[in-house]
Design an enzyme around this catalytic site. Structure first.
Site, PDB file in Angstrom:
ATOM      1  N   ASN A 293       0.826  -1.197   0.000  1.00 34.70           N
ATOM      2  CA  ASN A 293       0.000   0.000   0.000  1.00 34.70           C
ATOM      3  C   ASN A 293       0.867   1.257   0.000  1.00 34.70           C
ATOM      4  O   ASN A 293       1.025   1.915  -1.032  1.00 34.70           O
ATOM      5  CB  ASN A 293      -0.953  -0.010   1.202  1.00 34.70           C
ATOM      6  N   ASP A 294       1.472   1.566   1.144  1.00 32.03           N
ATOM      7  CA  ASP A 294       2.214   2.812   1.264  1.00 32.03           C
ATOM      8  C   ASP A 294       3.341   2.939   0.233  1.00 32.03           C
ATOM      9  O   ASP A 294       3.645   4.042  -0.220  1.00 32.03           O
ATOM     10  CB  ASP A 294       2.798   2.938   2.677  1.00 32.03           C
ATOM     11  N   VAL A 295       3.939   1.827  -0.139  1.00 30.49           N
ATOM     12  CA  VAL A 295       5.073   1.893  -1.065  1.00 30.49           C
ATOM     13  C   VAL A 295       4.634   2.239  -2.487  1.00 30.49           C
ATOM     14  O   VAL A 295       5.467   2.373  -3.382  1.00 30.49           O
ATOM     15  CB  VAL A 295       5.876   0.569  -1.090  1.00 30.49           C
TER      16      VAL A 295
END
Lengths: 107, 464
Positions: free
Chosen positions: B392-394
């Site tokens: 997600n965040d990456v």
């Protein structure tokens, strides 16, 4: 006693001075630095388990502690450390080998 | 064995260890390198056993047999998904062994030629105390890391007021005790140092969140090396110093790579608290009731089958769902259909460095289909589909565009440049950084809601 230990001891090979040991240490850090930057990112997990296994070379100190004939506090300490380090040596190398065996190239 | 011969044998062992690490520069030479490492360890142990200090072998052999059996069983039984916690557990053992060896040298210094009880050389006392302290920190720190990775305690950072002040006081007290110990050789002071270090290791790792584990685990890896170094100085043993320095610098480099992968400073990771609940409101912009495009497994299968190039982006969610085998199955079918499939790995994907690579290798994904961020990032512009599974965040473009975002500046995978982004996710919940991912609301994104493994299996079914 100390003289005898020094004369035959492995821990006192040529009675290394602090500066000699420190020299070895700094050079080894440099070797580590250049070797590890060459490790491919895909193998960073095996790198951790291999370094974990080899850091158990601390068993060398444990073997000397567990080596004397008479049973005393430091022999017990040494024995426990031998057990712990052995778990790591066997566990670390075997799990590394298991991991590395899985890396395959495209057929 | 003469002292010269012993020293020479230790040198050979040290070279073996260097070659073991050297072998890891490519998967082709890595297995051979590991074998060389094993030889190095065998040489080191055999040399020490042949030394004149070692007179009785019963306890030693028993110890090696017991430890070896435990280690072998664990290593053969462990699932690859549990690798991060296994490594953490192993680190704790090295730390504890260092404490025991340091204690043994304190109580029987003549065996090591560093003086006799009551008159140990000052330098040796300092080295001994430092070695024991680092070992103790490694021990409890790794225990906490293990508990977090294993899910025994919450992965969320545990913070309380005055935490850093407390750590600082404990640290200063430990240093003061080391000085006192070096002057007086007081056994009580020694155990005081060990106790303080045990508490410090515990308190240091507790506030660090689960997603920062790649840094923590590399850092503890590094500490276990420095602990070995400390003992090496105490014993005047060059093999321990060299090996400890190799391991220490290796762990430090990995920590650096992981910090860079998150665009965070090492200090801020150590201070901890990242990913705490209160950061959820920090930034990311309003999400409200914005519409997302939702798709089914059949839709995903259709899009991928008709695409020329698919890039799979795995994250920790894939590991949790154990979806790697299903992913490889899906890739096999796509490849048979003539689709070009590759994998993109972010440096901090997963819970330890290289975590995703091992899982994909376990699922028989050839390593030459798996690429690092720098290598593959430009390829997203030419890709028809980016299949994001458990990451997600990456992938969050806010890292590039929103200076207010907590993850601003973090290198990300440019999945949004692919023609279609298929995002497998259980819900709309944000990632560990507590930031909304605006990617979900883009026109070229299709959300596939469901468990990573189940969804991928359904796609496999739809493809077949």
């Amino acid at each position: 006693m100390e003289r005898i230990a020094n004369a035959v001891g492995i821990a006192t090979v040529n009675e290394p001075t602090l500066i000699m040991l420190f020299t070895v240490f700094v050079l080894a850090v440099f070797v580590g630095y250049y070797v590890v930057w060459n490790v491919t990112a895909a193998l960073h997990s095996p790198l951790m388990s291999v370094t974990n296994a080899i850091s158990s070379v601390i068993i060398v100190g444990a073997l000397i502690a567990a080596g004397p004939m008479e049973v005393n506090f430091s022999k017990v300490m040494g024995f426990v450390a031998v057990v712990l380090a052995s778990i790591n040596i066997f566990g670390g190398f075997i799990v590394s080998q298991r991991m590395l065996q899985m890396y395959r190239k495209k057929k | 064995m003469s002292a010269e011969l012993t020293g020479f044998a230790y040198l050979i062992a040290a070279i073996c260890f260097i070659l073991a690490l050297r072998g890891l520069s490519s998967p082709e030479t890595a297995r051979q390198g590991n074998i060389i490492g094993i030889c190095g360890m065998a040489i080191a142990i055999a040399t020490t056993l042949a030394s004149p200090e070692v007179l009785s072998y019963t306890w030693i052999l028993a110890g090696i047999v017991i430890g070896g059996a435990i280690g072998t069983v664990i290593a053969l039984k462990i699932h690859m998904t549990a690798l991060p916690q296994l490594v953490a557990a192993f680190h704790s053992l090295v730390g504890l062994a260092a404490v025991f060896v340091a204690s043994a040298t304190l109580y029987a210094p003549d065996a090591y030629g560093i003086g006799s009880v009551g008159s140990i050389k000052t330098a040796s006392l300092v080295e001994m105390a430092v070695g024991a302290a680092i070992g103790a920190i490694t021990f409890t720190g790794s225990i906490v890391a293990f508990a977090k990775l294993q899910g025994l305690v919450t992965g969320a950072p545990l913070v309380f007021t005055g935490q850093h002040a407390l750590n600082a006081v404990l640290g200063i007290a430990a240093v003061a005790l080391v000085v006192f110990f070096a002057r007086e050789e007081s056994h009580l002071a020694y155990w005081g140092i060990v106790a303080l270090a045990l508490a410090l290791g515990f308190l240091m790792i507790l506030p660090i969140g689960g997603a920062d584990m790649p840094v923590v685990i590399s850092m503890l890896n590094s500490y276990s090396g420095w602990a070995a170094c400390g003992i090496g100085f105490t014993l005047g043993n060059t093999l321990l110093i060299i090996t400890g320095a190799l391991v220490g610098s290796s762990g430090a480099i990995l920590s650096y790579i992981m910090c860079k992968g998150m665009n965070r400073s090492f200090i801020s990771v150590i201070l901890g608290g990242f990913g705490a609940d209160d950061s959820a409101v920090a930034a990311g912009g309003p999400s409200g009731d914005r519409a997302v495009r939702q798709g089914s497994a059949e839709d995903a299968a259709f899009i991928m089958k008709n695409g020329g190039k698919v890039i799979i982006v795995p994250g920790y969610g894939m590991a949790v769902a154990q979806a790697q085998h299903a992913v490889r199955e899906m890739a096999d079918i796509l490849k048979a259909e003539g689709v070009d499939v590759s994998y993109a790995i972010h440096p901090v994907a997963g819970r330890m460095p290289g975590h995703m690579n091992v899982l994909l290798a376990e699922a028989n994904v050839p390593y030459d289909e798996v690429f690092e961020l720098e290598v593959i990032n430009n390829a997203f512009a030419m890709a028809d589909v980016a299949y994001v599974i458990g990451a997600n965040d990456v992938t969050n473009p806010a890292a590039k565009t929103d200076p207010a975002s907590p993850i601003y500046g973090m290198p990300i995978l440019d999945v949004e440049r692919a023609k279609t982004v298929l995002f497998v996710k259980r819900s709309m919940a944000s990632g560990y950084a507590g930031v909304d991912n605006e990617l979900f609301f883009r026109d070229n994104t299709m959300m596939l809601f469901g468990d990573a493994k189940k969804m991928t299996e359904e796609i496999v079914h739809a493809l077949g």
